[in-house]
Design an enzyme around this catalytic site. Structure first.
Site, PDB file in Angstrom:
ATOM      1  N   VAL A 135     -40.775   5.437  64.059  1.00 34.05           N
ATOM      2  CA  VAL A 135     -39.409   5.682  64.521  1.00 34.05           C
ATOM      3  C   VAL A 135     -38.542   4.453  64.247  1.00 34.05           C
ATOM      4  O   VAL A 135     -38.929   3.330  64.578  1.00 34.05           O
ATOM      5  CB  VAL A 135     -39.399   5.984  66.037  1.00 34.05           C
ATOM      6  CG1 VAL A 135     -37.985   6.222  66.536  1.00 34.05           C
ATOM      7  CG2 VAL A 135     -40.297   7.169  66.360  1.00 34.05           C
ATOM      8  N   CYS A 136     -37.393   4.683  63.643  1.00 28.27           N
ATOM      9  CA  CYS A 136     -36.433   3.610  63.388  1.00 28.27           C
ATOM     10  C   CYS A 136     -35.356   3.681  64.471  1.00 28.27           C
ATOM     11  O   CYS A 136     -34.432   4.483  64.393  1.00 28.27           O
ATOM     12  CB  CYS A 136     -35.816   3.772  61.999  1.00 28.27           C
ATOM     13  SG  CYS A 136     -34.689   2.440  61.595  1.00 28.27           S
ATOM     14  N   LEU A 137     -35.551   2.864  65.487  1.00 30.87           N
ATOM     15  CA  LEU A 137     -34.592   2.779  66.589  1.00 30.87           C
ATOM     16  C   LEU A 137     -34.467   1.289  66.908  1.00 30.87           C
ATOM     17  O   LEU A 137     -35.464   0.646  67.258  1.00 30.87           O
ATOM     18  CB  LEU A 137     -35.109   3.575  67.800  1.00 30.87           C
ATOM     19  CG  LEU A 137     -34.198   3.702  69.004  1.00 30.87           C
ATOM     20  CD1 LEU A 137     -32.895   4.422  68.642  1.00 30.87           C
ATOM     21  CD2 LEU A 137     -34.905   4.456  70.125  1.00 30.87           C
TER      22      LEU A 137
ATOM     23  N   ASN B 256     -34.452   9.044  60.438  1.00 29.90           N
ATOM     24  CA  ASN B 256     -34.891   7.877  61.200  1.00 29.90           C
ATOM     25  C   ASN B 256     -36.338   7.966  61.687  1.00 29.90           C
ATOM     26  O   ASN B 256     -36.782   7.108  62.451  1.00 29.90           O
ATOM     27  CB  ASN B 256     -33.954   7.651  62.388  1.00 29.90           C
ATOM     28  CG  ASN B 256     -32.510   7.649  61.959  1.00 29.90           C
ATOM     29  OD1 ASN B 256     -31.761   8.567  62.282  1.00 29.90           O
ATOM     30  ND2 ASN B 256     -32.121   6.658  61.186  1.00 29.90           N
TER      31      ASN B 256
END
Length: 183
Positions: A111-113, A104
């Site tokens: 950042v993949c959030l 992620n």
């Protein structure tokens, strides 16, 4: 009519500055909210925040996470937060300064959030983001990756993923990519 308000505002500012001190900088609503969020932080014991530009620049700070469980146990990961004046209506920009092998987080630190993107709402705060980042390290998500190769290894071969994470955190190479030591 508008000029009257402007003049009245200037007089208030002059009166506030007449004490001989430096001019008082008016804070944006985003700065006021961020100040409140930081004052109310309830950080996990594995997380510290710092202000590399000093306490006068609350809009730019760093969070350092040291996971105490999972694949990333023993690692140290630093994230930069850039908060705009339109916060909380706009999510902070968060990047990982530490190069990490993670499904992620890509190699550029993006950042993949979900709460930093489509699921951001003004009721969320810095504390929520920090807990979300901690969750990424305790439970990496192979279903919504930025690093597709790492996600595929996590999904198909968790033991190899564990070895790759340890190699990367020790300052080694994973798939011809060098990772600086972060343990």
């Amino acid at each position: 009519m508008i000029n009257l308000f402007k003049i009245k505002g200037q007089r208030k500012e002059e009166a506030a500055n007449s004490n001989g001190g430096p001019p008082v900088k008016k804070q944006s609503p985003g700065e006021l909210r961020l100040h409140k969020d930081i004052a109310e932080l309830n950080l996990p014991k594995t997380t510290k925040i710092s202000f590399p530009n000093g306490k006068d620049d609350l809009m730019n700070f760093e969070a350092t996470l040291r996971p105490d469980e999972g694949y990333y146990l023993g690692g140290t990961f630093t994230f930069t937060f850039q908060v705009s004046a339109s916060y909380p209506h706009e999510a902070p920009k968060v990047k990982c300064k530490t190069k990490v092998y993670h499904p992620n987080i890509d190699l550029e630190g993006n950042v993949c959030l979900n709460i930093l993107r489509e699921d951001w709402k003004p009721v969320l705060n810095i504390n929520t983001i920090i807990y979300g980042l901690n969750l990424l390290f305790s439970q990496p998500n192979d279903e919504d990756p930025l690093n597709h190769e790492a996600a595929a290894v996590l999904r198909d071969n968790p033991q190899k993923f564990q070895r790759n994470v340890q190699m990367a955190m020790s300052g080694g190479y994973v798939d011809n990519t060098h990772f600086p030591r972060c343990k």
